[in-house]
Design a protein around this motif. Sequence first.
Motif, PDB file in Angstrom:
ATOM      1  N   ASN A  72     -11.130   6.218  -6.651  1.00 15.76           N
ATOM      2  CA  ASN A  72     -11.403   7.576  -6.176  1.00 15.76           C
ATOM      3  C   ASN A  72     -10.629   8.528  -7.068  1.00 15.76           C
ATOM      4  O   ASN A  72      -9.403   8.570  -7.023  1.00 15.76           O
ATOM      5  N   LYS A  89      -6.346  -3.152  -6.101  1.00 20.48           N
ATOM      6  CA  LYS A  89      -7.753  -3.231  -5.712  1.00 20.48           C
ATOM      7  C   LYS A  89      -8.312  -1.851  -5.361  1.00 20.48           C
ATOM      8  O   LYS A  89      -9.520  -1.632  -5.434  1.00 20.48           O
ATOM      9  N   LYS A  90      -7.399  -0.938  -4.979  1.00 29.93           N
ATOM     10  CA  LYS A  90      -7.824   0.417  -4.630  1.00 29.93           C
ATOM     11  C   LYS A  90      -6.899   1.419  -5.313  1.00 29.93           C
ATOM     12  O   LYS A  90      -5.676   1.297  -5.233  1.00 29.93           O
ATOM     13  N   GLU A 145     -16.795   0.414  -5.356  1.00 27.75           N
ATOM     14  CA  GLU A 145     -16.903   1.787  -4.854  1.00 27.75           C
ATOM     15  C   GLU A 145     -16.305   2.729  -5.896  1.00 27.75           C
ATOM     16  O   GLU A 145     -15.175   2.526  -6.337  1.00 27.75           O
ATOM     17  N   HIS A 168       0.861  -1.184   0.000  1.00 29.75           N
ATOM     18  CA  HIS A 168       0.000   0.000   0.000  1.00 29.75           C
ATOM     19  C   HIS A 168       0.897   1.234   0.000  1.00 29.75           C
ATOM     20  O   HIS A 168       1.656   1.450   0.946  1.00 29.75           O
ATOM     21  N   LEU A 182      -9.693  -4.106  -9.904  1.00 32.59           N
ATOM     22  CA  LEU A 182      -9.983  -2.886  -9.152  1.00 32.59           C
ATOM     23  C   LEU A 182     -11.372  -2.945  -8.500  1.00 32.59           C
ATOM     24  O   LEU A 182     -12.363  -3.232  -9.162  1.00 32.59           O
ATOM     25  N   GLU A 183     -11.409  -2.658  -7.183  1.00 31.60           N
ATOM     26  CA  GLU A 183     -12.662  -2.661  -6.436  1.00 31.60           C
ATOM     27  C   GLU A 183     -13.063  -1.260  -5.981  1.00 31.60           C
ATOM     28  O   GLU A 183     -14.233  -1.005  -5.732  1.00 31.60           O
ATOM     29  N   MET A 184     -12.085  -0.364  -5.850  1.00 28.83           N
ATOM     30  CA  MET A 184     -12.384   1.008  -5.429  1.00 28.83           C
ATOM     31  C   MET A 184     -11.591   1.985  -6.292  1.00 28.83           C
ATOM     32  O   MET A 184     -10.387   1.822  -6.481  1.00 28.83           O
ATOM     33  N   SER A 209      -2.913  -1.325  -3.278  1.00 28.99           N
ATOM     34  CA  SER A 209      -3.551  -0.009  -3.262  1.00 28.99           C
ATOM     35  C   SER A 209      -2.496   1.052  -3.539  1.00 28.99           C
ATOM     36  O   SER A 209      -1.351   0.938  -3.088  1.00 28.99           O
ATOM     37  N   PHE A 262      -6.478   5.692  -5.757  1.00 26.53           N
ATOM     38  CA  PHE A 262      -6.868   7.061  -5.433  1.00 26.53           C
ATOM     39  C   PHE A 262      -6.006   8.001  -6.273  1.00 26.53           C
ATOM     40  O   PHE A 262      -4.778   7.977  -6.162  1.00 26.53           O
ATOM     41  N   THR A 306      -2.071   5.459  -4.030  1.00 24.23           N
ATOM     42  CA  THR A 306      -2.635   6.804  -3.950  1.00 24.23           C
ATOM     43  C   THR A 306      -1.601   7.792  -4.444  1.00 24.23           C
ATOM     44  O   THR A 306      -0.432   7.736  -4.037  1.00 24.23           O
TER      45      THR A 306
END
Length: 511
Positions: free
Chosen positions: A375, A346-347, A405, A292, A371-373, A322, A349, A324
């Motif tokens: 943003n 999976k996430k 999401e 992450h 990918l599940e989320m 993940s 941002f 960001t």
Amino acid sequence: MPSQRQPKQLRMSCVNATSDMIINQLLLCPELDREKSIQKLLYRYAPPVVIQDVLPCVMQLLGTLYSPCASPEIISSLLRILLHPRLTEVQLSELTYIGNVEHDSLDLFEAALIKQLPNMSQLTHLDLSTHRYKTTFPSCSDEILQVLGLHCPSLRVLNLNFNNRVTGSGLNYLYPSKDHPGCEKLERLFVQDCSIQPEDVAMVLCSFSDLELVGYKELGTSIRMLKSRSLFRKRTGCLKLTHLDNTLSGVQRDDGDIVRLLVDLCPLMENLKVRVCDDNLNEIHKLKNLKHLEVRYYTGVHHPVGRCSELYLRTCGSQLTSFTIYCSTLLSRHILVIAESCVNLKKLFVHANMAEIDEPLDIDMNKLELLEMLNLRLGDDELVMNPAACAFVEFLVRKSWKLQELYLMVRSPEFHHSFISSLVQMNPLSHLKNLIIDVPRRTLAAPMLELSEETACLLMDTCDKLKILGNLICWDVTPEQVSELRSTSRARNYNLTVIYAQSNKLNTKYL
């Protein structure tokens, strides 16, 4: 034969009923004899594993429904009833809902807790966090830490966030010594906004060999001290830290030296959040366990996303689950690198002030099928139009079949009902549960997106697992239409929350 599984709903019903009974009985007759009879009855029919669920439920009910009756005496009585010697987890942070109290009340709470803790030698988790309020229950002081160091050697997780009565001297009681066994098994410690200094946390890092996570906004400073003052010589082996968030530090500087220190001191790092220049990512590939990653290209001035970042993502992006990124200008080239290299994400941002297309977004290069989320926030305020926004959204969503999401904070001339309609035709978002479409940093409540009631109905009919839809206050939708949508949802028995809120700082209970 194996024991049968207990229905979760039945167990929660029992926990709620038991909690309500305890509070009502105690408030009906708050006397010592009644307290002992309640405790005797509870211990007779409820095993410790159930009492462990009853405890936070009682505290939540007391803080929300019975807060006018939540005197220090009542809370102390509940602690005497519920703190069974065989409990392993004690969660008292729900008492924060009671609100502000006098300092004398905090003293009485601490005194009651100090009397109970010596009997709880099996305690492994203790949460006394107060959610940013300085004069609310629960409360922790150095005296409580002294008792923990003497009587709770099995403690593994300790949350003291926002307790300003906790100091560096109190942390000393947690260290094993000849005077007390301490809490040598400690794995997670949260001391955000306590009265402690970075050097106190540096000593904690030296003293606990199993420590994996420390919630402290100046943790990076503590690690620098650990190296510069040669404190690390007091222990053998590397740190087992797996998490570090240095983005909340009051010093806005790049964390390149932090990355270099982590490679040497914390090779097991899994979750990293840092401020960087592009060059700082030269050595980050040596953190083999990193899953992450959050990088902010801002250290008082904006920095570009450059070749070092792209090289890291191309070579090590597949190990991330993940990612960001905060930057000033995001190019389509950067999106292509992420989509092609970070195949296990999976996430994702993505926060950028501007988005530009410098290379065509070839959909065949998109491998973000896990990918599940997502943003995506493009623009530094509500008035900025980003012509590239729709291309970015379409590229990232088109192959994300498992998306659950989706948060879109964008404005573009092409971002309207027809675009959303074409988007769900390409990807019906059959797994989507949360969908928030708003504009970045919105302060105005006026409609700012060309999305209508027809858009909301389309999403409700297409995404059959949708549970949260918003934020309709910036859509071209009237309050009357929102009421009609909610009525339709209830009539069809949809498990759907339609958000129509002034702020676009989303309530975490929806996330």
